[in-house]
Design a protein around this motif. Structure first.
Motif, mmCIF file in Angstrom:
data_model
loop_
_atom_site.group_PDB
_atom_site.id
_atom_site.type_symbol
_atom_site.label_atom_id
_atom_site.label_comp_id
_atom_site.label_asym_id
_atom_site.label_seq_id
_atom_site.Cartn_x
_atom_site.Cartn_y
_atom_site.Cartn_z
ATOM 1 N N THR A 151 0.826 -1.204 0.000
ATOM 2 C CA THR A 151 0.000 0.000 0.000
ATOM 3 C C THR A 151 0.863 1.258 0.000
ATOM 4 O O THR A 151 0.545 2.244 -0.680
ATOM 5 N N VAL A 152 1.949 1.232 0.768
ATOM 6 C CA VAL A 152 2.871 2.374 0.742
ATOM 7 C C VAL A 152 3.466 2.530 -0.651
ATOM 8 O O VAL A 152 3.603 3.654 -1.165
ATOM 9 N N GLY A 153 3.820 1.425 -1.279
ATOM 10 C CA GLY A 153 4.364 1.490 -2.630
ATOM 11 C C GLY A 153 3.390 2.103 -3.617
ATOM 12 O O GLY A 153 3.775 2.890 -4.493
ATOM 13 N N GLN A 154 2.100 1.772 -3.480
ATOM 14 C CA GLN A 154 1.092 2.364 -4.355
ATOM 15 C C GLN A 154 0.980 3.868 -4.133
ATOM 16 O O GLN A 154 0.823 4.634 -5.094
ATOM 17 N N ALA A 155 1.078 4.289 -2.870
ATOM 18 C CA ALA A 155 0.994 5.721 -2.571
ATOM 19 C C ALA A 155 2.179 6.476 -3.165
ATOM 20 O O ALA A 155 2.025 7.577 -3.715
ATOM 21 N N LEU A 156 3.374 5.889 -3.069
ATOM 22 C CA LEU A 156 4.557 6.546 -3.636
ATOM 23 C C LEU A 156 4.490 6.563 -5.165
ATOM 24 O O LEU A 156 4.921 7.540 -5.797
ATOM 25 N N THR A 157 3.972 5.506 -5.764
ATOM 26 C CA THR A 157 3.802 5.487 -7.219
ATOM 27 C C THR A 157 2.828 6.571 -7.659
ATOM 28 O O THR A 157 3.014 7.201 -8.714
ATOM 29 N N ALA A 158 1.794 6.822 -6.864
ATOM 30 C CA ALA A 158 0.851 7.896 -7.188
ATOM 31 C C ALA A 158 1.555 9.246 -7.208
ATOM 32 O O ALA A 158 1.275 10.097 -8.065
ATOM 33 N N VAL A 159 2.499 9.469 -6.291
ATOM 34 C CA VAL A 159 3.249 10.725 -6.276
ATOM 35 C C VAL A 159 4.141 10.820 -7.512
ATOM 36 O O VAL A 159 4.309 11.899 -8.098
ATOM 37 N N THR A 160 4.713 9.699 -7.930
ATOM 38 C CA THR A 160 5.506 9.693 -9.163
ATOM 39 C C THR A 160 4.645 10.107 -10.343
ATOM 40 O O THR A 160 5.084 10.873 -11.217
ATOM 41 N N ARG A 161 3.423 9.630 -10.401
ATOM 42 C CA ARG A 161 2.502 10.016 -11.480
ATOM 43 C C ARG A 161 2.179 11.510 -11.397
ATOM 44 O O ARG A 161 2.034 12.167 -12.426
ATOM 45 N N LEU A 162 2.034 12.022 -10.195
ATOM 46 C CA LEU A 162 1.767 13.454 -10.020
ATOM 47 C C LEU A 162 2.872 14.267 -10.680
ATOM 48 O O LEU A 162 2.600 15.237 -11.418
ATOM 49 N N TRP A 163 4.110 13.909 -10.411
ATOM 50 C CA TRP A 163 5.248 14.609 -11.026
ATOM 51 C C TRP A 163 5.246 14.437 -12.543
ATOM 52 O O TRP A 163 5.453 15.402 -13.294
ATOM 53 N N ALA A 164 4.963 13.209 -13.014
ATOM 54 C CA ALA A 164 5.017 12.935 -14.451
ATOM 55 C C ALA A 164 3.946 13.714 -15.216
ATOM 56 O O ALA A 164 4.223 14.304 -16.273
ATOM 57 N N PHE A 165 2.728 13.756 -14.699
ATOM 58 C CA PHE A 165 1.659 14.440 -15.421
ATOM 59 C C PHE A 165 1.742 15.950 -15.269
ATOM 60 O O PHE A 165 1.216 16.685 -16.111
ATOM 61 N N ASP A 166 2.388 16.430 -14.236
ATOM 62 C CA ASP A 166 2.614 17.875 -14.143
ATOM 63 C C ASP A 166 3.459 18.353 -15.317
ATOM 64 O O ASP A 166 3.252 19.457 -15.829
ATOM 65 N N GLN A 167 4.381 17.515 -15.781
ATOM 66 C CA GLN A 167 5.230 17.893 -16.918
ATOM 67 C C GLN A 167 4.440 17.947 -18.227
ATOM 68 O O GLN A 167 4.878 18.594 -19.188
ATOM 69 N N LEU A 168 3.301 17.260 -18.282
ATOM 70 C CA LEU A 168 2.479 17.256 -19.497
ATOM 71 C C LEU A 168 1.380 18.313 -19.453
ATOM 72 O O LEU A 168 0.618 18.460 -20.399
ATOM 73 N N SER A 169 1.305 19.046 -18.356
ATOM 74 C CA SER A 169 0.260 20.055 -18.187
ATOM 75 C C SER A 169 0.560 21.301 -19.009
ATOM 76 O O SER A 169 1.718 21.642 -19.283
ATOM 77 N N ALA A 170 -0.510 22.013 -19.384
ATOM 78 C CA ALA A 170 -0.348 23.275 -20.110
ATOM 79 C C ALA A 170 0.191 24.374 -19.202
ATOM 80 O O ALA A 170 0.712 25.384 -19.678
ATOM 81 N N ARG A 171 0.085 24.166 -17.891
ATOM 82 C CA ARG A 171 0.591 25.141 -16.930
ATOM 83 C C ARG A 171 1.299 24.378 -15.809
ATOM 84 O O ARG A 171 0.799 24.276 -14.690
ATOM 85 N N PRO A 172 2.490 23.837 -16.100
ATOM 86 C CA PRO A 172 3.174 22.985 -15.108
ATOM 87 C C PRO A 172 3.566 23.761 -13.862
ATOM 88 O O PRO A 172 3.936 24.938 -13.922
ATOM 89 N N LEU A 173 3.501 23.063 -12.736
ATOM 90 C CA LEU A 173 3.874 23.669 -11.456
ATOM 91 C C LEU A 173 5.373 23.593 -11.212
ATOM 92 O O LEU A 173 5.901 24.324 -10.378
ATOM 93 N N GLY A 174 6.035 22.694 -11.928
ATOM 94 C CA GLY A 174 7.457 22.484 -11.691
ATOM 95 C C GLY A 174 7.715 21.575 -10.498
ATOM 96 O O GLY A 174 8.677 21.767 -9.744
ATOM 97 N N ILE A 175 6.848 20.567 -10.314
ATOM 98 C CA ILE A 175 7.031 19.625 -9.211
ATOM 99 C C ILE A 175 8.341 18.873 -9.405
ATOM 100 O O ILE A 175 8.673 18.439 -10.508
ATOM 101 N N ARG A 176 9.087 18.712 -8.321
ATOM 102 C CA ARG A 176 10.378 18.023 -8.395
ATOM 103 C C ARG A 176 10.174 16.513 -8.529
ATOM 104 O O ARG A 176 9.148 15.972 -8.121
#
Length: 742
Positions: A151-176
């Motif tokens: 379950t912890v691994g799934q939560a961390l993978t979700a954060v990885t997706r957050l960073w990945a999709f921020d890069q595809l956004s029209a207005r990226p936040l610049g998440i590290r």
């Protein structure tokens, strides 16, 4: 001349207030009207859901932290409409897919909301402020609050997706980039369990599964006609009450009906409304032909409220009761007020039978439709299905391939959809509509009977467990089936009802006891089937279902062999449970012999050698390494002459060697047929404990013989003497550890 840069196909434009939440090509057609708009306060997830048993969740943005709401709204929209770069996915192997199942989509967004709440409590106001230290502290927070490694691994993978999709956004936040994506996730997860990633789901105990299955089969086979007839009569009376107009004839019939009850001091028909006793107005209107308005006027004018409260009466239906429990009628009459509950329990009984005796997953059972188990066109009562060489999984060893010389063994077949591993073969993305099973389930008679019961209640081609039919609280508001939580609750209600019925009919042996591992749930049926086949082959579960027959069906050309090739098939579970059972049998034999217990039989010394020096199979049901465990189980069971099977029914052990096995009539099977054991088999091993049990069984049979007619008594006494002879033979030939070491 400057060449313009080619547009990046993965980058998405900025959505407007009226932009649909989900792209048209991903929306399920019948749920298209539920597709929200970007500015909506609530985003229904239903447009992505085609699994009939999945609850239609929604994202209520008011539940997201204020400071992070608009950031996550844009990233979530990008997540729904965008797609990860192929290079990004390939670099991370199987950890990420470009598109996810609706349930995983929901959980991912909820994980983002949870991280936003944590960041807010840390004094941060944007995901862009989350540096390496914040990521590390968040991972530590997850380890402290969620102890499960997966379950912890799934939560961390979700954060990885957050960073990945921020890069595809029209207005990226610049998440590290999260540090675990660079360094590997292991250091950020809780320590692995000493036993490995085993599935903690326990099989249902035999004491629970036996009576549970008895009551389920009883409703399907013995009581279904009465319940369906009562349901149909209840529907007829209710529809009449709701539609028939006020007429003089109806008023007179109502007056006569009430006068007869009052003059004879018979209690008036009653029901429960909002926890209080009330007059059964619809029942009375349906029976008399009066309108509901006329019943209401009589209620007022004749003061029926106080009478029915003081002395409530039944609402008997004009239905002939034919079902019996323990030889006696199960009801003197069926009441109008109980038909809804009885129908609900009948539907639950059908689910239990189908889920347990097919080994299908919950989603697969709830996706079954009327007509999924058709009668064969030839009228012979069985289908013949041949598996073509192209259907064989190339990833398996040659020993798993079909034997082309095997005869066809026809059976009724069930066709449905599966969802858990339904992916697009080209992209690997999840298919929300599931996929038709390439090979159907083999159906035994109890399952076919259960399916036929629900086919009497639903239109042809509709879902057998359709919510619009079986959830009368909200009729016609659901396009799918009953959801998982509803079925789970109904099973617990079914257990309570069955206990009350067992008490009413004086059947203490058929009371369903509490399971030592908690509630029955849904996923445990599949594990329980594998456990009982692997551990109790040839036996009976509380005299309800013959597992020897189930084992036979699972070993047929249509089932056993295709099932062993289907990913995570029930047959793989059976293989692992059987391997575990043989390992337990060998370990138990070694322990008993070391403790001084004697053993006998033509295979005793070989069995002792294997139990003490042979390789052992270890490991229960697992998740990620399930294929590895299954391969090891198959190899363990394939060691001809080295695998020890326990047969509690025959009170012996079998060190199976095919060339010495009388049960192998055709020489095809690679394991013993434990309901065909014969006393002179060369594979038999017996312990002192089993010999003692033989004498106890003989004594019990002799007692029973004194209470039956002559021929039956003679037969029972002869069988008892055979058991005593086997026990005496054990005593004459047994040896112990002292005999070997002396």
């Amino acid at each position: 001349m400057t060449v313009p840069l080619e547009a990046d196909p993965y980058l998405l434009p900025l959505p407007g207030p009226d932009t649909p939440v989900f792209p048209t090509h991903l929306v399920i057609a019948r749920h298209a009207h539920l597709n929200g708009r970007y500015s909506d306060a609530i985003w229904p997830l239903a447009p992505l859901i085609d699994d009939p048993s999945m609850e239609h969740s929604r994202f209520a943005w008011v539940c997201c932290s204020d400071g992070f709401r608009e950031e996550l709204r844009l990233i979530a929209w990008t997540f729904f409409n965008g797609e990860l770069r192929n290079t990004f996915v390939r670099e991370r192997g199987s950890r990420l897919r470009t598109r996810l199942a609706p349930g995983t989509v929901r959980n991912t967004v909820y994980q983002w909301w949870g991280m936003a709440d944590w960041l807010h409590k840390q004094g941060l106001t944007s995901f862009a402020e989350c540096d390496r230290d914040a990521f590390t502290r968040y991972a530590a927070h997850l380890r402290e609050t969620i102890t499960t490694r997966g379950t912890v691994g799934q939560a961390l993978t979700a954060v990885t997706r957050l960073w990945a999709f921020d890069q595809l956004s029209a207005r990226p936040l610049g998440i590290r980039r999260p540090p675990w994506d660079e360094e590997g996730m292991d250091d950020y997860l809780p320590a692995a369990s000493p036993r490995g990633p085993e599935n903690a789901r326990e099989p249902l105990s035999e004491e629970v599964m036996g009576p549970l299955l008895i009551w389920a089969l009883r409703l399907v086979d013995d009581l279904a006609d009465d319940i369906i007839a009562a349901h149909q009569e209840t529907v007829r009376l209710t529809q009449a009450a709701l539609t028939q107009p006020s007429t003089p004839e109806g008023r007179q019939a109502l007056r006569t009906y009430l006068t007869e009850h009052l003059n004879s001091r018979r209690p008036l028909p009653s029901t429960r409304q909002n926890g209080k006793t009330a007059l059964a107005r619809q029942y009375i209107a349906g029976v008399t032909g009066a309108s509901l308005k006329q019943v209401a006027l009589a209620y007022r004018d004749r003061g029926l409220g106080a009478l029915v409260t003081e002395d409530p009466g039944p609402c008997p239906l004009d239905v002939t009761v034919t079902g019996r429990i323990a030889g006696s009628p199960w009801r003197s009459r069926i009441d109008y007020t109980e038909t809804s509950e009885l129908l609900r329990h009948l539907i639950t009984a059908v689910f239990i039978v189908c889920a347990y005796l097919t080994g299908a997953r919950t989603q697969e059972v709830l996706a079954m439709r009327s007509g999924c188990c058709p009668d064969p066109e030839d009228g012979q009562g069985r289908h013949v299905m041949r598996i073509q060489p192209d259907d064989v999984d190339d990833s398996l060893d040659d020993e798993d391939e079909l034997d082309d010389n095997l005869d066809d063994e026809p059976h009724l077949l069930i066709r449905s959809r599966h969802f858990k591993t339904a992916t697009d073969p080209d992209t690997g993305n999840y298919l929300p509509s599931g996929a038709e099973r390439a090979v159907p389930w083999v159906a035994i008679a109890p399952v076919v009977n259960a399916i036929r019961v629900l086919e009497r209640l639903v239109p042809e081609g509709d879902l057998l467990f359709g919510a619009s039919v079986h959830n009368r609280t909200h009729p016609n508001t659901r396009t799918g089936s009953l959801i998982v939580d509803t079925i789970r609750t109904r099973i617990e209600d079914f257990v309570t009802w069955a206990k009350a019925e067992a008490d009413a009919h004086d059947l203490p042996g058929e009371v369903i006891p509490p399971d030592p591992h908690g509630k029955i749930g849904l996923g445990r049926f599949r594990r329980s089937l594998a456990w009982h086949i692997g551990r109790r082959p040839g036996g009976l579960v509380a005299l309800a279902i013959q597992y020897g027959h189930m084992r036979t069906v699972l070993n047929t050309d249509e089932s056993g062999r295709y099932g062993s090739r289907s990913r995570s098939g029930i047959h793989q579970l059976v293989d692992i449970e059987t391997a575990l059972a043989t390992a337990d049998a060998a370990a138990d034999l070694a322990e008993r012999f070391e403790a001084g217990e004697g053993i006998s039989g033509p295979a005793a010394r070989r069995a002792l050698l294997q139990a003490t020096t042979g390789p052992m199979f270890q490991g229960g049901l697992v998740k990620r390494d399930f294929p590895v465990k299954h391969t090891l189980a198959r190899r363990h069971l394939a060691r001809d002459g080295s695998v020890l099977y326990d047969n509690p029914r025959a009170l012996l052990l079998c060190l199976f060697r095919s060339d010495r096995a009388p049960c192998q009539e055709d020489g095809r099977l690679a394991e013993p047929v434990l309901d065909r054991c014969v006393p002179d088999c060369g594979n038999i091993v017996r312990t002192d404990r089993q010999a003692s049990a033989l004498r106890e069984r003989a004594q019990q049979m002799e007692i029973e013989a004194n209470h039956v007619p002559g021929p039956l008594a003679d037969r029972g006494l002869a069988a008892a003497q055979q058991f005593r002879d086997q026990a005496d033979e054990h005593d004459r030939t047994r040896f112990t550890i002292e005999d070997i070491t002396a």
